[in-house]
Design a protein around this motif. Structure first.
Motif, PDB file in Angstrom:
ATOM      1  N   UNK A  14       0.646  -1.152   0.158  1.00 48.85           N
ATOM      2  CA  UNK A  14      -0.027   0.009  -0.089  1.00 48.85           C
ATOM      3  C   UNK A  14       0.807   1.271   0.124  1.00 48.85           C
ATOM      4  N   UNK A  15       1.888   1.093  -0.414  1.00 52.93           N
ATOM      5  CA  UNK A  15       2.978   2.345  -0.325  1.00 52.93           C
ATOM      6  C   UNK A  15       3.511   2.791  -1.826  1.00 52.93           C
ATOM      7  N   UNK A  16       3.744   3.827  -1.894  1.00 54.41           N
ATOM      8  CA  UNK A  16       4.152   4.589  -3.203  1.00 54.41           C
ATOM      9  C   UNK A  16       5.621   4.845  -2.937  1.00 54.41           C
ATOM     10  N   UNK A  17       6.423   4.127  -3.896  1.00 54.91           N
ATOM     11  CA  UNK A  17       7.862   4.185  -3.439  1.00 54.91           C
ATOM     12  C   UNK A  17       8.415   4.778  -5.146  1.00 54.91           C
ATOM     13  N   UNK A  18       9.536   5.329  -5.066  1.00 59.79           N
ATOM     14  CA  UNK A  18      10.434   5.772  -6.022  1.00 59.79           C
ATOM     15  C   UNK A  18      11.587   5.051  -5.968  1.00 59.79           C
ATOM     16  N   UNK A  19      11.952   4.193  -7.421  1.00 60.52           N
ATOM     17  CA  UNK A  19      12.986   3.293  -7.596  1.00 60.52           C
ATOM     18  C   UNK A  19      14.321   3.877  -8.507  1.00 60.52           C
ATOM     19  N   UNK A  20      15.212   4.066  -7.908  1.00 62.82           N
ATOM     20  CA  UNK A  20      16.415   4.726  -8.721  1.00 62.82           C
ATOM     21  C   UNK A  20      17.708   3.522  -8.724  1.00 62.82           C
ATOM     22  N   UNK A  21      18.154   3.371  -9.999  1.00 60.31           N
ATOM     23  CA  UNK A  21      19.023   2.405 -10.059  1.00 60.31           C
ATOM     24  C   UNK A  21      20.500   3.427 -10.333  1.00 60.31           C
ATOM     25  N   UNK A  22      21.562   2.849  -9.815  1.00 65.97           N
ATOM     26  CA  UNK A  22      22.843   3.413 -10.224  1.00 65.97           C
ATOM     27  C   UNK A  22      23.994   2.320 -10.318  1.00 65.97           C
ATOM     28  N   UNK A  23      24.814   2.169 -11.192  1.00 64.11           N
ATOM     29  CA  UNK A  23      25.908   1.113 -11.179  1.00 64.11           C
ATOM     30  C   UNK A  23      27.171   1.755 -11.498  1.00 64.11           C
ATOM     31  N   UNK A  24      27.936   0.802 -10.878  1.00 61.77           N
ATOM     32  CA  UNK A  24      29.441   0.993 -11.039  1.00 61.77           C
ATOM     33  C   UNK A  24      30.200   0.040 -11.668  1.00 61.77           C
ATOM     34  N   UNK A  25      30.556   0.005 -13.138  1.00 67.07           N
ATOM     35  CA  UNK A  25      30.856  -1.031 -13.996  1.00 67.07           C
ATOM     36  C   UNK A  25      32.100  -1.590 -13.632  1.00 67.07           C
ATOM     37  N   UNK A  26      32.923  -0.944 -13.340  1.00 67.65           N
ATOM     38  CA  UNK A  26      34.299  -1.188 -13.001  1.00 67.65           C
ATOM     39  C   UNK A  26      34.559  -2.112 -11.608  1.00 67.65           C
ATOM     40  N   UNK A  27      33.483  -1.869 -10.807  1.00 73.97           N
ATOM     41  CA  UNK A  27      33.216  -2.614  -9.612  1.00 73.97           C
ATOM     42  C   UNK A  27      32.368  -3.830  -9.716  1.00 73.97           C
ATOM     43  N   UNK A  28      31.593  -3.632 -10.731  1.00 78.44           N
ATOM     44  CA  UNK A  28      30.531  -4.924 -10.847  1.00 78.44           C
ATOM     45  C   UNK A  28      29.376  -4.719  -9.906  1.00 78.44           C
ATOM     46  N   UNK A  29      29.261  -3.411  -9.438  1.00 77.72           N
ATOM     47  CA  UNK A  29      28.304  -3.065  -8.411  1.00 77.72           C
ATOM     48  C   UNK A  29      26.857  -2.328  -8.704  1.00 77.72           C
ATOM     49  N   UNK A  30      26.054  -2.714  -8.569  1.00 82.94           N
ATOM     50  CA  UNK A  30      24.620  -2.004  -9.050  1.00 82.94           C
ATOM     51  C   UNK A  30      23.972  -1.818  -7.487  1.00 82.94           C
ATOM     52  N   UNK A  31      23.649  -0.278  -7.558  1.00 85.68           N
ATOM     53  CA  UNK A  31      22.884   0.171  -6.158  1.00 85.68           C
ATOM     54  C   UNK A  31      21.436   0.414  -6.890  1.00 85.68           C
ATOM     55  N   UNK A  32      20.416  -0.076  -5.782  1.00 82.88           N
ATOM     56  CA  UNK A  32      19.131   0.444  -6.104  1.00 82.88           C
ATOM     57  C   UNK A  32      18.436   1.012  -4.874  1.00 82.88           C
ATOM     58  N   UNK A  34      15.524   2.789  -2.928  1.00 78.91           N
ATOM     59  CA  UNK A  34      14.290   2.802  -2.864  1.00 78.91           C
ATOM     60  C   UNK A  34      13.438   3.735  -1.861  1.00 78.91           C
ATOM     61  N   UNK A  35      12.839   4.806  -2.405  1.00 79.33           N
ATOM     62  CA  UNK A  35      12.487   5.663  -1.322  1.00 79.33           C
ATOM     63  C   UNK A  35      10.740   5.792  -1.195  1.00 79.33           C
ATOM     64  N   UNK A  36      10.461   5.740   0.042  1.00 76.48           N
ATOM     65  CA  UNK A  36       9.075   5.588   0.153  1.00 76.48           C
ATOM     66  C   UNK A  36       8.415   7.356   0.204  1.00 76.48           C
ATOM     67  N   UNK A  37       7.686   7.420  -0.839  1.00 68.56           N
ATOM     68  CA  UNK A  37       7.203   8.941  -1.457  1.00 68.56           C
ATOM     69  C   UNK A  37       5.792   8.925  -0.997  1.00 68.56           C
ATOM     70  N   UNK A  38       5.216   7.806  -0.477  1.00 64.32           N
ATOM     71  CA  UNK A  38       3.766   7.893  -0.078  1.00 64.32           C
ATOM     72  C   UNK A  38       2.865   9.116   0.502  1.00 64.32           C
TER      73      UNK A  38
END
Length: 208
Positions: A14-32, A34-38
């Motif tokens: 029942x929550x409205x959320x914002x999802x933003x993805x960001x990656x660091x290719x050289x480290x092989x890492x991806x950040x996700x 998630x902000x609760x914008x309800x």
């Protein structure tokens, strides 16, 4: 998660959320992230509701102003029809004028509905002198009842414009009605038609 069409929102339970993805290719890492914008979404919905209510209030006020004058004229003519002694010719004349004002009311309501629906208003080429005379005739009973003279100068009958006839008459009626309210008994309101270059000029002058 489910996405909300045509928006950046996602719904999780029942929550409205914002999802933003960001990656660091050289480290092989991806950040996700998630902000609760309800709460922010609920505030936006509340603001939109207030804006709609404000718009509806302005529309209602505008419609009431548009309807008041032809309705008052129709009531005056109806009052004449109620006279116990009235010649048949006068009775037909007052009945015709009452019907004209009621049809004008119907047209105003139709124009307002078209505006709400986003429909274009029909326009036509009309003689400005005819519009001035029609608007003056609409308010003549109110001016006479208040003891205010109404003079119309339409000596130039060559000026034509493409407009929505009922809307233009309504605008002129509003100007005349405002001038009437600003005038005292015995005063005079003048409406004239002229031309400045390629533009038509309509003057409504009162002594208020």
């Amino acid at each position: 998660f489910s996405v909300v069409p045509e928006s950046d929102w996602w719904i999780y339970r029942d929550r409205r959320v914002s999802v933003v993805e960001s990656s660091i290719p050289e480290e092989g890492i991806r950040f996700v992230l998630i902000h609760d914008m309800t709460e922010s979404w609920e505030l936006q919905q509340e603001l939109a509701r207030h804006q709609r209510l404000a718009a509806m209030g302005e529309m209602a006020a505008g419609l009431a102003h548009q309807l008041r004058t032809p309705l008052a004229t129709a009531l005056l003519y109806s009052g004449h029809l109620a006279r116990p002694v009235l010649a048949d010719a006068d009775r037909c004349r007052f009945a015709g004028k009452t019907l004209d004002r009621l049809r004008h009311l119907e047209a105003l309501i139709g124009n307002m509905l078209r505006f709400v629906r986003g429909q274009a208003h029909e326009t036509e080429i009309v003689c400005l002198a005819d519009l001035l005379e029609e608007s003056a005739q609409t308010l003549t009973p109110q001016f006479e009842a208040d003891g205010i003279a109404l003079r119309v100068d339409v000596s130039d009958r060559s000026l034509e414009v493409r407009v929505n006839r009922k809307e233009m008459v309504g605008a002129l009626v509003n100007l005349l009605d405002n001038a009437r309210h600003a005038s005292a008994g015995g005063a005079c309101v003048e409406m004239s038609l002229g031309q400045e270059g390629k533009a038509a000029l309509i003057d409504v002058c009162d002594q208020g």
